[in-house]
Write a protein that holds these residues in place. Structure first.
Motif, short mmCIF file in Angstrom:
data_model
loop_
_atom_site.label_atom_id
_atom_site.label_comp_id
_atom_site.label_asym_id
_atom_site.label_seq_id
_atom_site.Cartn_x
_atom_site.Cartn_y
_atom_site.Cartn_z
N MET A 1 31.64 -24.36 42.64
CA MET A 1 30.23 -24.75 42.52
C MET A 1 29.98 -25.64 41.31
O MET A 1 28.90 -26.19 41.16
N GLY A 2 31.00 -25.81 40.45
CA GLY A 2 30.82 -26.64 39.28
C GLY A 2 30.45 -28.07 39.62
O GLY A 2 29.72 -28.73 38.87
N ARG A 3 30.91 -28.57 40.75
CA ARG A 3 30.59 -29.94 41.17
C ARG A 3 29.09 -30.14 41.34
O ARG A 3 28.59 -31.26 41.27
N VAL A 4 28.35 -29.03 41.59
CA VAL A 4 26.89 -29.10 41.69
C VAL A 4 26.23 -28.65 40.40
O VAL A 4 25.29 -29.28 39.91
N THR A 5 26.71 -27.56 39.81
CA THR A 5 26.04 -27.06 38.61
C THR A 5 26.20 -27.99 37.41
O THR A 5 25.33 -28.02 36.53
N ASP A 6 27.28 -28.78 37.37
CA ASP A 6 27.44 -29.73 36.26
C ASP A 6 26.31 -30.77 36.24
O ASP A 6 25.66 -30.94 35.20
N PRO A 7 26.04 -31.47 37.34
CA PRO A 7 24.91 -32.42 37.28
C PRO A 7 23.55 -31.72 37.15
O PRO A 7 22.63 -32.27 36.53
N LEU A 8 23.41 -30.52 37.71
CA LEU A 8 22.13 -29.82 37.57
C LEU A 8 21.86 -29.47 36.11
O LEU A 8 20.69 -29.40 35.69
N LEU B 1 22.36 -31.37 33.68
CA LEU B 1 21.76 -32.56 33.06
C LEU B 1 20.24 -32.56 33.18
O LEU B 1 19.55 -33.14 32.35
N PHE B 2 19.72 -31.92 34.22
CA PHE B 2 18.27 -31.79 34.37
C PHE B 2 17.69 -30.74 33.41
O PHE B 2 16.48 -30.70 33.18
N GLY B 3 18.55 -29.86 32.91
CA GLY B 3 18.11 -28.77 32.04
C GLY B 3 18.33 -27.40 32.63
O GLY B 3 17.95 -26.39 32.02
N ALA B 4 18.92 -27.31 33.81
CA ALA B 4 19.20 -26.02 34.43
C ALA B 4 20.45 -25.39 33.80
O ALA B 4 21.30 -26.08 33.25
N ARG B 5 20.54 -24.07 33.89
CA ARG B 5 21.72 -23.34 33.40
C ARG B 5 22.31 -22.52 34.52
O ARG B 5 21.59 -21.99 35.36
#
Length: 450
Positions: free
Chosen positions: A131-138, A140-144
């Motif tokens: 899931m890192g491929r999605v959580t990494d760019p998320l 950048l928006f400020g999500a954790r």
């Protein structure tokens, strides 16, 4: 936890020709997005032709958990009363996405820029996927995101309280990653930009425009750039979901390798970012014809006729075509086994991180059926044995992967000896009517649940 229950062994064997109309289910990619964007619009979105496989039903449940009113009105008919961009409520329980990588990754993106927290899980296959491929760019928006080692489910996403727009270049060809970033960008101010080296399926961009978002797509020096203007008010839509080309792949490919077959698949979506398999099959010499070409709901569609094609030849599949047919390589490798010569499939590393390692799953199963397969980390080559030349007689491991299970059942319909899969249960996640549809065309399947 999502599960299909005890293993369901199934065997396919050669019989008569496959003949008739194959009314495959609605497009899974469009079904997921219809529910998610309907939940983010203000007002009621009506959907017809929704794929009612478990993957999509899990997304429907998730949208209800985030506060949308989701109602089944009839067979394939659904209503979604949305809560607006940024209007998601915090779910009271864990979001179980079952087997669906598309569902979980798109939903993560949709909620990541709202000030809420949600925990996601899935079945054993989904919990093994990165899931890192999605959580990494998320991020950048400020999500954790907090998950298991290696960025795997179960995972908790803490949405950004003050999201910022991002300019992101995808490190791999993935419509899921692109779509997650665009959905997150809906609730961020300004412009969110996604750049990808190769064009991936563009259902999200098309559908966002239909719901009233401002989205532009353009070629640039380093690929394709998609720009989304954030914080729109999405307008509810009436959506007729075209039939799924990924599901159509199985009756189509079976017809090509079973002697005497003539199968028509009506109303198939032919979005150019999804139709790579059909282009490839025609290049191999398949008797595959588009009839009644038209456009419906912003998507190109046609009726697809497939006839037995005993003279197909192996080819080198252009690597740039991979994003438009990534889910179809397993069944293509089966067709390749019944063609003459080598079929070479390159730049397909993404197959290693799907519901299973699909390169290894197909290579092991095809070898057991008497077919030579060579593989590298990001490619595999099938040495075809010609029409009717595959010995078969093997038991293939489905590995909790619906496409692996269906691919080997297709193989068994044309092999010299029957081919079995150890568990056909996962097929219900994407193609719940696969067995009755194929039987209706003349396929011979045996079940053994002992």
């Amino acid at each position: 936890m999502a599960s299909h229950g005890p293993a369901q062994k199934m065997t396919a064997r050669a019989g008569g020709p496959l003949v008739g109309n194959a009314n495959v289910p609605g497009d899974k990619s469009i079904s997921h997005r219809s529910l998610i964007l309907g939940a983010m619009a203000v007002g009621e979105t009506r959907i017809s032709g929704l794929l009612e496989g478990q993957d999509v039903l899990d997304t429907a449940k998730a949208m209800a958990a985030f506060g949308a009113e989701v109602t089944q009105l009839g067979d394939g008919e659904w209503s979604v009363h949305g809560v607006g961009v940024g209007g998601f409520a915090e779910p009271e329980d864990v979001i179980d996405c079952g087997n669906s990588g598309t569902g979980v990754r798109l939903i993560m993106g949709a909620m990541a820029t709202s000030p809420i927290t949600a925990t996601f899980t899935g079945d054993a296959s989904l919990r093994s996927r990165p899931m890192g491929r999605v959580t990494d760019p998320l991020a950048l928006f400020g999500a954790r995101a907090v998950g298991r080692d290696g960025g795997r489910l179960p995972m908790t996403i803490v949405g950004a309280k003050a999201p910022v727009p991002v300019d992101y270049r995808t490190p791999m060809a993935s419509a899921q990653v692109k779509s997650a970033v665009l959905l997150a960008g809906l609730n961020a101010p300004g412009q969110t930009i996604v750049t990808e080296a190769a064009a991936t399926r563009d259902h999200t961009e098309r559908m966002l425009r239909g719901f009233g978002a401002e989205v532009t797509s353009e070629r640039c020096d380093d690929g394709f750039r998609i720009t989304l203007t954030g914080q729109p008010e999405l307008r509810p839509q009436t959506i007729a979901v075209p039939r799924d080309p990924s599901s159509a792949a199985f009756p189509v490919c079976a017809a090509l390798i079973v002697p005497g077959s003539d199968v028509l698949v009506p109303n198939i979506g032919l979005n150019p970012t999804r139709a790579g398999l059909f282009t490839t099959l025609r290049e191999m010499g398949a008797d595959l014809v588009y009839e009644n070409e038209r456009e419906e709901g912003g998507e190109p569609v046609a009726d697809l006729r497939a006839r037995f094609s005993p003279d197909m030849k192996g080819i080198e599949v252009p690597p740039e075509r991979a994003p438009s047919m990534i889910d179809e390589y397993p069944v293509l490798s089966v067709v390749a086994a019944f063609a003459e010569g080598e079929t070479v499939m390159t730049d397909v590393h993404e197959l290693r991180v799907k519901e299973s390692d699909r390169i290894d799953a197909m290579a092991v199963g095809l070898r057991a059926c008497g077919v030579r397969v060579d593989e590298t980390e990001d490619s595999f080559t099938v040495h075809g044995l010609g029409a009717g030349g595959v010995p078969g007689g093997a038991m293939a491991a489905a590995r909790l992967d619906h496409r692996i299970a269906m691919s080997f059942l297709v193989c068994g319909l044309a092999a010299k000896r029957p081919v079995s899969v150890d568990d056909a249960g996962p097929i219900a996640t994407s193609f719940p009517i696969f067995e009755p549809l194929m039987r209706g065309l003349g396929a011979t399947f045996d079940r053994d649940n002992d």
